[in-house]
Write an enzyme that holds these catalytic residues in place. Sequence first.
Site, PDB file in Angstrom:
ATOM      1  N   GLY A 117      -2.250   5.012  -6.306  1.00  0.00           N
ATOM      2  CA  GLY A 117      -3.559   4.376  -6.432  1.00  0.00           C
ATOM      3  C   GLY A 117      -3.591   2.964  -5.895  1.00  0.00           C
ATOM      4  O   GLY A 117      -4.613   2.518  -5.358  1.00  0.00           O
ATOM      5  N   ASP A 118      -2.472   2.253  -6.008  1.00  0.00           N
ATOM      6  CA  ASP A 118      -2.366   0.900  -5.453  1.00  0.00           C
ATOM      7  C   ASP A 118      -2.604   0.937  -3.945  1.00  0.00           C
ATOM      8  O   ASP A 118      -3.373   0.149  -3.408  1.00  0.00           O
ATOM      9  CB  ASP A 118      -0.990   0.323  -5.786  1.00  0.00           C
ATOM     10  CG  ASP A 118      -0.767  -1.052  -5.183  1.00  0.00           C
ATOM     11  OD1 ASP A 118      -1.603  -1.944  -5.398  1.00  0.00           O
ATOM     12  OD2 ASP A 118       0.263  -1.228  -4.497  1.00  0.00           O
ATOM     13  N   GLY A 119      -1.972   1.894  -3.283  1.00  0.00           N
ATOM     14  CA  GLY A 119      -2.144   2.021  -1.835  1.00  0.00           C
ATOM     15  C   GLY A 119      -3.548   2.458  -1.454  1.00  0.00           C
ATOM     16  O   GLY A 119      -4.130   1.950  -0.489  1.00  0.00           O
TER      17      GLY A 119
END
Length: 139
Positions: free
Chosen positions: A26-28
């Site tokens: 999700g960070d990416g």
Amino acid sequence: MENYFRMNMDKRSIDAISNLGLAHIGDGVFELLCRSFLCASGGKNVGNLHKNTVAMVKATAQAAYIEKLLPHLTEEEQGYYRRGKNSHVHAVPKGATPAQYAKATGLEALFGALYLAGRTERLNELFQIIIATEEDHGI
């Protein structure tokens, strides 16, 4: 051959991924959405693109974004958010409180789960809510 740009995992497979694993992807996803938004907005040099991306992806900003999104989340989406928020992390970045970092991790887990499920339209709907806030602040 798996299409890693267009994932389509079932709920059981997504649920088998650790909370921090969901936050990792999700960070990416969240950073790519921010970069795409900033590039599409035009008129920025690479220095400003980087500065504005960092401003959007830092934990304090993500914690504020999730507060805007919470009223719009389904019960299932709230569950993914809570999974990430309740993860046990070992370090908190400088400039963020543990509570802010927990909320940011929750936002990332939510975006990771939606991406892995192939729910890109829903990701875009939620991101539109976020960028409406950013556009009000001149980013």
